[in-house]
Enzyme design. Structure first.
Site, PDB file in Angstrom:
ATOM      1  N   CYS A 185      -0.128   4.191   1.770  1.00 43.06           N
ATOM      2  CA  CYS A 185      -0.522   5.192   2.768  1.00 43.06           C
ATOM      3  C   CYS A 185       0.554   5.523   3.804  1.00 43.06           C
ATOM      4  O   CYS A 185       0.627   6.647   4.271  1.00 43.06           O
ATOM      5  CB  CYS A 185      -1.844   4.817   3.431  1.00 43.06           C
ATOM      6  SG  CYS A 185      -1.824   3.240   4.257  1.00 43.06           S
ATOM      7  N   SER A 237      -6.248  -3.915  14.392  1.00 40.18           N
ATOM      8  CA  SER A 237      -5.695  -3.245  15.570  1.00 40.18           C
ATOM      9  C   SER A 237      -6.752  -2.902  16.610  1.00 40.18           C
ATOM     10  O   SER A 237      -6.525  -3.092  17.810  1.00 40.18           O
ATOM     11  CB  SER A 237      -4.945  -1.989  15.142  1.00 40.18           C
ATOM     12  OG  SER A 237      -5.785  -1.130  14.389  1.00 40.18           O
ATOM     13  N   LYS A 260     -12.221  -5.189   2.056  1.00 38.52           N
ATOM     14  CA  LYS A 260     -11.653  -4.372   3.124  1.00 38.52           C
ATOM     15  C   LYS A 260     -12.569  -3.181   3.345  1.00 38.52           C
ATOM     16  O   LYS A 260     -12.831  -2.403   2.431  1.00 38.52           O
ATOM     17  CB  LYS A 260     -10.255  -3.912   2.740  1.00 38.52           C
ATOM     18  CG  LYS A 260      -9.634  -2.964   3.751  1.00 38.52           C
ATOM     19  CD  LYS A 260      -8.204  -2.630   3.418  1.00 38.52           C
ATOM     20  CE  LYS A 260      -7.670  -1.600   4.401  1.00 38.52           C
ATOM     21  NZ  LYS A 260      -6.283  -1.237   4.120  1.00 38.52           N
ATOM     22  N   CYS A 271       0.852  -1.178   0.000  1.00 37.98           N
ATOM     23  CA  CYS A 271       0.000   0.000   0.000  1.00 37.98           C
ATOM     24  C   CYS A 271       0.887   1.226   0.000  1.00 37.98           C
ATOM     25  O   CYS A 271       2.087   1.134   0.232  1.00 37.98           O
ATOM     26  CB  CYS A 271      -0.925   0.004   1.213  1.00 37.98           C
ATOM     27  SG  CYS A 271      -2.308   1.145   1.010  1.00 37.98           S
ATOM     28  N   GLU A 275     -16.468  -8.026  -4.870  1.00 38.78           N
ATOM     29  CA  GLU A 275     -15.047  -7.690  -4.730  1.00 38.78           C
ATOM     30  C   GLU A 275     -14.191  -8.961  -4.776  1.00 38.78           C
ATOM     31  O   GLU A 275     -13.154  -9.015  -5.441  1.00 38.78           O
ATOM     32  CB  GLU A 275     -14.785  -6.961  -3.398  1.00 38.78           C
ATOM     33  CG  GLU A 275     -15.137  -5.489  -3.381  1.00 38.78           C
ATOM     34  CD  GLU A 275     -14.119  -4.616  -4.128  1.00 38.78           C
ATOM     35  OE1 GLU A 275     -13.140  -5.154  -4.673  1.00 38.78           O
ATOM     36  OE2 GLU A 275     -14.323  -3.396  -4.178  1.00 38.78           O
ATOM     37  N   ARG A 306     -11.131   7.356   3.919  1.00 37.63           N
ATOM     38  CA  ARG A 306     -10.876   6.360   2.883  1.00 37.63           C
ATOM     39  C   ARG A 306     -12.166   5.765   2.288  1.00 37.63           C
ATOM     40  O   ARG A 306     -12.144   4.730   1.656  1.00 37.63           O
ATOM     41  CB  ARG A 306     -10.022   5.220   3.461  1.00 37.63           C
ATOM     42  CG  ARG A 306      -8.696   5.645   4.056  1.00 37.63           C
ATOM     43  CD  ARG A 306      -7.697   4.499   4.002  1.00 37.63           C
ATOM     44  NE  ARG A 306      -6.626   4.598   4.986  1.00 37.63           N
ATOM     45  CZ  ARG A 306      -5.628   5.478   4.953  1.00 37.63           C
ATOM     46  NH1 ARG A 306      -5.568   6.384   3.998  1.00 37.63           N
ATOM     47  NH2 ARG A 306      -4.693   5.474   5.892  1.00 37.63           N
ATOM     48  N   TYR A 342      -2.628  -9.727  15.984  1.00 40.70           N
ATOM     49  CA  TYR A 342      -1.555  -9.240  16.854  1.00 40.70           C
ATOM     50  C   TYR A 342      -1.432 -10.100  18.106  1.00 40.70           C
ATOM     51  O   TYR A 342      -0.478  -9.966  18.861  1.00 40.70           O
ATOM     52  CB  TYR A 342      -1.806  -7.765  17.219  1.00 40.70           C
ATOM     53  CG  TYR A 342      -1.927  -6.873  16.003  1.00 40.70           C
ATOM     54  CD1 TYR A 342      -0.800  -6.386  15.366  1.00 40.70           C
ATOM     55  CD2 TYR A 342      -3.180  -6.570  15.457  1.00 40.70           C
ATOM     56  CE1 TYR A 342      -0.901  -5.595  14.222  1.00 40.70           C
ATOM     57  CE2 TYR A 342      -3.302  -5.777  14.322  1.00 40.70           C
ATOM     58  CZ  TYR A 342      -2.159  -5.298  13.706  1.00 40.70           C
ATOM     59  OH  TYR A 342      -2.266  -4.530  12.572  1.00 40.70           O
ATOM     60  N   ARG A 345      -3.393   3.177  12.539  1.00 41.58           N
ATOM     61  CA  ARG A 345      -2.977   4.406  11.839  1.00 41.58           C
ATOM     62  C   ARG A 345      -2.039   5.212  12.700  1.00 41.58           C
ATOM     63  O   ARG A 345      -1.166   5.909  12.202  1.00 41.58           O
ATOM     64  CB  ARG A 345      -4.203   5.208  11.424  1.00 41.58           C
ATOM     65  CG  ARG A 345      -4.890   4.498  10.272  1.00 41.58           C
ATOM     66  CD  ARG A 345      -6.051   5.255   9.722  1.00 41.58           C
ATOM     67  NE  ARG A 345      -6.779   4.393   8.801  1.00 41.58           N
ATOM     68  CZ  ARG A 345      -8.004   4.605   8.396  1.00 41.58           C
ATOM     69  NH1 ARG A 345      -8.660   5.667   8.846  1.00 41.58           N
ATOM     70  NH2 ARG A 345      -8.574   3.776   7.560  1.00 41.58           N
ATOM     71  N   LYS A 389     -11.573  -8.085   6.008  1.00 41.95           N
ATOM     72  CA  LYS A 389     -10.977  -7.249   7.051  1.00 41.95           C
ATOM     73  C   LYS A 389     -11.891  -6.094   7.364  1.00 41.95           C
ATOM     74  O   LYS A 389     -12.377  -5.453   6.431  1.00 41.95           O
ATOM     75  CB  LYS A 389      -9.627  -6.737   6.530  1.00 41.95           C
ATOM     76  CG  LYS A 389      -8.945  -5.741   7.413  1.00 41.95           C
ATOM     77  CD  LYS A 389      -7.724  -5.206   6.724  1.00 41.95           C
ATOM     78  CE  LYS A 389      -7.154  -4.118   7.605  1.00 41.95           C
ATOM     79  NZ  LYS A 389      -6.205  -3.302   6.921  1.00 41.95           N
ATOM     80  N   CYS A 426      -4.022   6.139   0.165  1.00 41.57           N
ATOM     81  CA  CYS A 426      -3.461   4.878  -0.330  1.00 41.57           C
ATOM     82  C   CYS A 426      -3.086   4.943  -1.805  1.00 41.57           C
ATOM     83  O   CYS A 426      -2.753   3.929  -2.415  1.00 41.57           O
ATOM     84  CB  CYS A 426      -4.451   3.738  -0.090  1.00 41.57           C
ATOM     85  SG  CYS A 426      -4.880   3.554   1.656  1.00 41.57           S
TER      86      CYS A 426
HETATM   87  C1  PBG Z   1      -2.914   0.021   4.828  1.00 41.05           C
HETATM   88  C2  PBG Z   1      -3.463  -0.843   5.918  1.00 41.05           C
HETATM   89  C3  PBG Z   1      -4.272  -0.493   7.014  1.00 41.05           C
HETATM   90  C4  PBG Z   1      -4.402  -1.650   7.786  1.00 41.05           C
HETATM   91  C5  PBG Z   1      -3.706  -2.662   7.129  1.00 41.05           C
HETATM   92  N1  PBG Z   1      -3.151  -2.149   5.977  1.00 41.05           N
HETATM   93  C6  PBG Z   1      -4.827   0.805   7.431  1.00 41.05           C
HETATM   94  C7  PBG Z   1      -5.870   1.457   6.642  1.00 41.05           C
HETATM   95  O1  PBG Z   1      -6.340   0.973   5.617  1.00 41.05           O
HETATM   96  O2  PBG Z   1      -6.216   2.575   7.031  1.00 41.05           O
HETATM   97  C8  PBG Z   1      -5.132  -1.775   9.085  1.00 41.05           C
HETATM   98  C9  PBG Z   1      -4.604  -2.826  10.007  1.00 41.05           C
HETATM   99  C10 PBG Z   1      -5.101  -2.769  11.406  1.00 41.05           C
HETATM  100  O3  PBG Z   1      -5.920  -1.905  11.800  1.00 41.05           O
HETATM  101  O4  PBG Z   1      -4.663  -3.622  12.194  1.00 41.05           O
HETATM  102  N2  PBG Z   1      -3.820   0.483   3.911  1.00 41.05           N
END
Ligand code: PBG
Length: 326
Positions: A123, A275, A196, A121, A234, A218, A314, A206, A249, A131
């Site tokens: 970002c 996260s 996603k 990515c 998708e 986003r 995690y 983030r 996700k 992104c």
């Molecule tokens: C990058 C990305 C993100 C996450 C994984 N790859 C952040 C986003 O899309 O803003 C999130 C992972 C997480 O929250 O654990 N685009």
């Protein structure tokens, strides 16, 4: 049909051994993927404030962590890079000596059997935090594709086993597959973040990845949390474009999406427990409001029950350790 009292469902739940025998789903260490954050420098191991138990690691410390992960039997890690510099086009993302590229080379040299997955990515690498390429305040899909493909190719050239595009541009899986073919990297696996969602559960990430967008959000590229039919479209599209593994996700609020995708498609399915899911459990456990181990077991079991084959979490190291003692 016999009913109570002949029929008593509690009979099968009476002891732990019986419960083990009749358990329908569960996870093993083979299902786990551990995300890691790599930064420049030496001897850096800095805890991420909003995600206690996770760290910013310099390459040398990353190698130590990867060794531990490998020893625990976890088959794969997912790498995120924090570059030293950001610019409008995220050029540090596809530099051959970029932070992820360097980390991958070292990891594959030290631990060739450990599967290295890279998040693809822009970002973390763009000055605006989006992104893709921004033009007139919008993320331009088609201009972004070339940069995403270039990033994936540079990861694969460094030795990544799996590249995982998370940008949500249309057509990126095909663009990556073309680039890999062009680079004679036919065996590189593409795991696409197919469904996603634009989720508030990414908040702690983030902060950890320093990737919050400077303006806007986003929602013009990530999916609307209300949609599930669209998730199937998708996934269908990413498979048609050449994805080997697909992903949903986040996980916890999207178990129905995981379930629908796993019913509808035969491709291996990964779920990313993000996260925010981690931080909620950690914070509550630190306050003594939740039992961490039991909650994590229930979370990971529910993701498997919903139909995921692999879980990015995690909690991977903790879960692997706990699995040894059950
Ligand atoms: C990058 C990305 C993100 C996450 C994984 N790859 C952040 C986003 O899309 O803003 C999130 C992972 C997480 O929250 O654990 N685009």
């Amino acid at each position: 049909m016999s009913l109570f009292p002949q029929l008593r469902l509690r009979r099968l739940r009476r002891t732990e051994t019986l419960r083990r025998m009749f358990r329908e789903s569960g996870f093993t260490v083979d299902d786990l993927i551990c995300p890691l954050f790599v930064v420049s420098g030496h001897n850096v191991k800095k805890e991420i404030e909003y995600m206690p138990g996770t760290f910013h690691l310099s390459v040398d410390m990353l190698l130590r962590e990867a060794e531990e992960i490998n020893k625990l039997g976890i088959p794969a890690l997912l790498l995120f890079g924090l570059p030293e510099t950001k610019d409008e086009f995220g050029s540090a993302a596809y530099a051959s000596d970029g932070i992820v590229q360097r980390a991958v080379r070292e990891l594959k040299r030290a631990l060739p059997e450990l599967v290295v997955i890279t998040d693809v990515c822009l970002c973390q690498y763009t000055s605006h935090g989006h992104c893709g390429v921004v033009e007139d305040g919008r993320v331009d899909n088609d201009k972004t594709l070339a940069l995403i493909a270039k990033t994936a190719l540079s990861h694969a050239e460094a030795g990544a086993d799996i590249v995982a595009p998370s940008d949500m541009m249309d057509g990126r899986v095909a663009a990556i597959r073309d680039a890999l073919e062009g680079g004679d990297l036919k065996d590189t696996i593409i795991m696409s973040y197919a469904a996603k969602y634009a989720s508030a559960f990414y908040g702690p990430f983030r902060d950890a990845a320093e990737s919050a967008p400077l303006f806007g959000d986003r929602r013009s590229y990530q999916m609307d949390p209300a949609n599930v039919v669209e998730a199937l479209r998708e996934v269908e599209l990413d498979i048609a474009e050449g994805a080997d593994v697909i992903m949903v996700k986040p996980a916890l609020s999207y178990l129905d999406v995981i379930s629908e995708v796993s019913e509808s498609f035969d491709h291996p399915l990964a779920a990313y427990s993000v996260s925010g899911e981690y931080s909620m459990i950690k914070a509550a456990a630190q306050k003594g409001w939740l039992d961490e181990k039991q909650t994590v077991f229930e979370l990971l079991t529910s993701i498997k029950r919903a139909g995921a084959d692999l879980i990015i979490t995690y909690h991977a190291k903790d879960a692997a350790n706990w699995l040894k003692s059950v």
